[in-house]
Write a protein that holds these residues in place. Structure first.
Motif, mmCIF file in Angstrom:
data_model
loop_
_atom_site.group_PDB
_atom_site.id
_atom_site.type_symbol
_atom_site.label_atom_id
_atom_site.label_comp_id
_atom_site.label_asym_id
_atom_site.label_seq_id
_atom_site.Cartn_x
_atom_site.Cartn_y
_atom_site.Cartn_z
ATOM 1 N N SER A 23 -2.213 51.934 37.418
ATOM 2 C CA SER A 23 -3.044 50.768 37.103
ATOM 3 C C SER A 23 -4.084 50.521 38.198
ATOM 4 N N ARG A 24 -3.677 50.691 39.460
ATOM 5 C CA ARG A 24 -4.613 50.499 40.568
ATOM 6 C C ARG A 24 -5.688 51.589 40.582
ATOM 7 N N LEU A 25 -5.285 52.792 40.189
ATOM 8 C CA LEU A 25 -6.242 53.899 40.133
ATOM 9 C C LEU A 25 -7.328 53.606 39.103
ATOM 10 N N LYS A 26 -6.918 53.094 37.953
ATOM 11 C CA LYS A 26 -7.892 52.754 36.907
ATOM 12 C C LYS A 26 -8.823 51.657 37.399
ATOM 13 N N GLN A 27 -8.254 50.665 38.068
ATOM 14 C CA GLN A 27 -9.052 49.564 38.598
ATOM 15 C C GLN A 27 -10.032 50.050 39.659
ATOM 16 N N MET A 28 -9.549 50.904 40.568
ATOM 17 C CA MET A 28 -10.392 51.395 41.652
ATOM 18 C C MET A 28 -11.508 52.300 41.128
ATOM 19 N N SER A 29 -11.184 53.153 40.164
ATOM 20 C CA SER A 29 -12.211 54.051 39.618
ATOM 21 C C SER A 29 -13.274 53.274 38.845
ATOM 22 N N ASN A 30 -12.869 52.184 38.194
ATOM 23 C CA ASN A 30 -13.848 51.333 37.498
ATOM 24 C C ASN A 30 -14.752 50.610 38.488
ATOM 25 N N GLY A 48 -10.484 55.795 32.652
ATOM 26 C CA GLY A 48 -9.322 55.796 33.527
ATOM 27 C C GLY A 48 -8.335 56.913 33.249
ATOM 28 N N GLN A 49 -8.656 57.759 32.267
ATOM 29 C CA GLN A 49 -7.758 58.849 31.899
ATOM 30 C C GLN A 49 -7.833 59.984 32.912
ATOM 31 N N ILE A 50 -6.679 60.534 33.239
ATOM 32 C CA ILE A 50 -6.613 61.692 34.126
ATOM 33 C C ILE A 50 -6.481 62.938 33.263
ATOM 34 N N LEU A 51 -7.437 63.836 33.365
ATOM 35 C CA LEU A 51 -7.417 65.042 32.544
ATOM 36 C C LEU A 51 -6.326 65.998 33.026
ATOM 37 N N LYS A 52 -5.785 66.773 32.101
ATOM 38 C CA LYS A 52 -4.676 67.671 32.407
ATOM 39 C C LYS A 52 -5.127 68.974 33.064
ATOM 40 N N GLN A 53 -6.427 69.262 32.970
ATOM 41 C CA GLN A 53 -6.925 70.518 33.524
ATOM 42 C C GLN A 53 -6.833 70.522 35.049
ATOM 43 N N LYS A 54 -6.109 71.484 35.594
ATOM 44 C CA LYS A 54 -5.919 71.588 37.042
ATOM 45 C C LYS A 54 -7.048 72.403 37.661
ATOM 46 N N MET A 55 -7.607 71.894 38.764
ATOM 47 C CA MET A 55 -8.675 72.593 39.472
ATOM 48 C C MET A 55 -8.220 72.898 40.898
ATOM 49 N N SER A 56 -8.709 73.982 41.441
ATOM 50 C CA SER A 56 -8.343 74.351 42.808
ATOM 51 C C SER A 56 -9.045 73.465 43.833
#
Length: 232
Positions: free
Chosen positions: A145-152, A122-130
């Motif tokens: 919290s919803r993002l972690k739930q949805m991605s799982n 559920g971690q969002i990486l700091k590396q920015k991509m175009s």
């Protein structure tokens, strides 16, 4: 009390001296340095990206890599959080293989004019991509919290459904705060409930195959479909 004397034979002494000389010669020559680096196990990370993070190059010695492999691994994993584990193996006395186990990518979120990868914890990486890479969905409007739930939930979908998901939208209503919408790569849209979408999406391929026109598959309460308005 008598002290025991340790006697070293002449042949043993010669062997030790020769061994030390060879060892010194080896570490002082190019033969002790890394010649080729092969990276295995990478999916979304680039091989060179991993090599750069380890700071291993052709000036590094295999002995130093093996001696400090634990600290090299820890620093690499800290720099590249999507790496779950990393190990090193040598062969041919000069070549190095870096074995990587990546955390699965579960999609991307768009913010600050770029895209950021979401990994399996559920971690969002700091590396920015175009732009997003690979065939992964994007997520819009979700709280942390919803993002972690949805991605799982996405991580546990059947593979034939996962590859067809384009984007998840958080679309709550007063009647249903768990309502979501999903854009599919085949052109259809899905309306669903976060609490039941995991079990219901497995029926998507069969329902989509029966649709004569592109449209909406509503899985929020029951399971039915209808074509887009205005589509012939």
């Amino acid at each position: 009390m008598l002290k025991k004397r340790i006697r070293i034979s002449k042949n043993s002494l010669i062997f030790i001296i020769v061994f030390v000389i060879v060892l010194i010669a080896y570490f002082g020559s190019s033969l002790s340095k890394v010649r080729n680096i092969n990276v295995k196990g990478v999916n979304d990370l680039g091989a060179q990206q991993v090599i750069d993070a380890t700071k291993i190059d052709d000036n590094s010695t295999l002995f130093n890599v093996l001696l400090h492999h634990k600290s090299i691994s820890e620093k690499t994993e800290k720099k590249l959080p999507s790496i779950k584990s990393i190990s090193f193996r040598t062969h041919n006395l000069r070549d190095l293989t870096i074995n990587v186990q990546e955390r699965p990518t579960l999609g991307f979120i768009s913010k600050n004019g770029g895209y950021y990868r979401i990994i399996d914890n559920g971690q969002i990486l700091k590396q920015k991509m175009s732009s997003p890479i690979g065939n992964y969905p994007t997520y819009s409007g979700f709280s942390k919290s919803r993002l972690k739930q949805m991605s799982n939930i996405y991580a546990n979908l059947p593979s034939n459904v996962k590859t067809n998901v384009s984007e998840f939208y958080n679309a709550p209503t007063k009647l249903n705060p768990y309502r979501i919408k999903i854009d599919m790569n085949d052109g259809n849209k899905v309306v669903a409930d976060m609490r039941t979408v995991k079990s219901k999406l497995k029926y998507y391929p069969g329902m989509a195959a029966q649709m004569k026109k592109k449209g909406v598959i509503d899985l929020e309460i029951g399971a039915y479909s209808y074509p887009f308005k205005g589509k012939k």
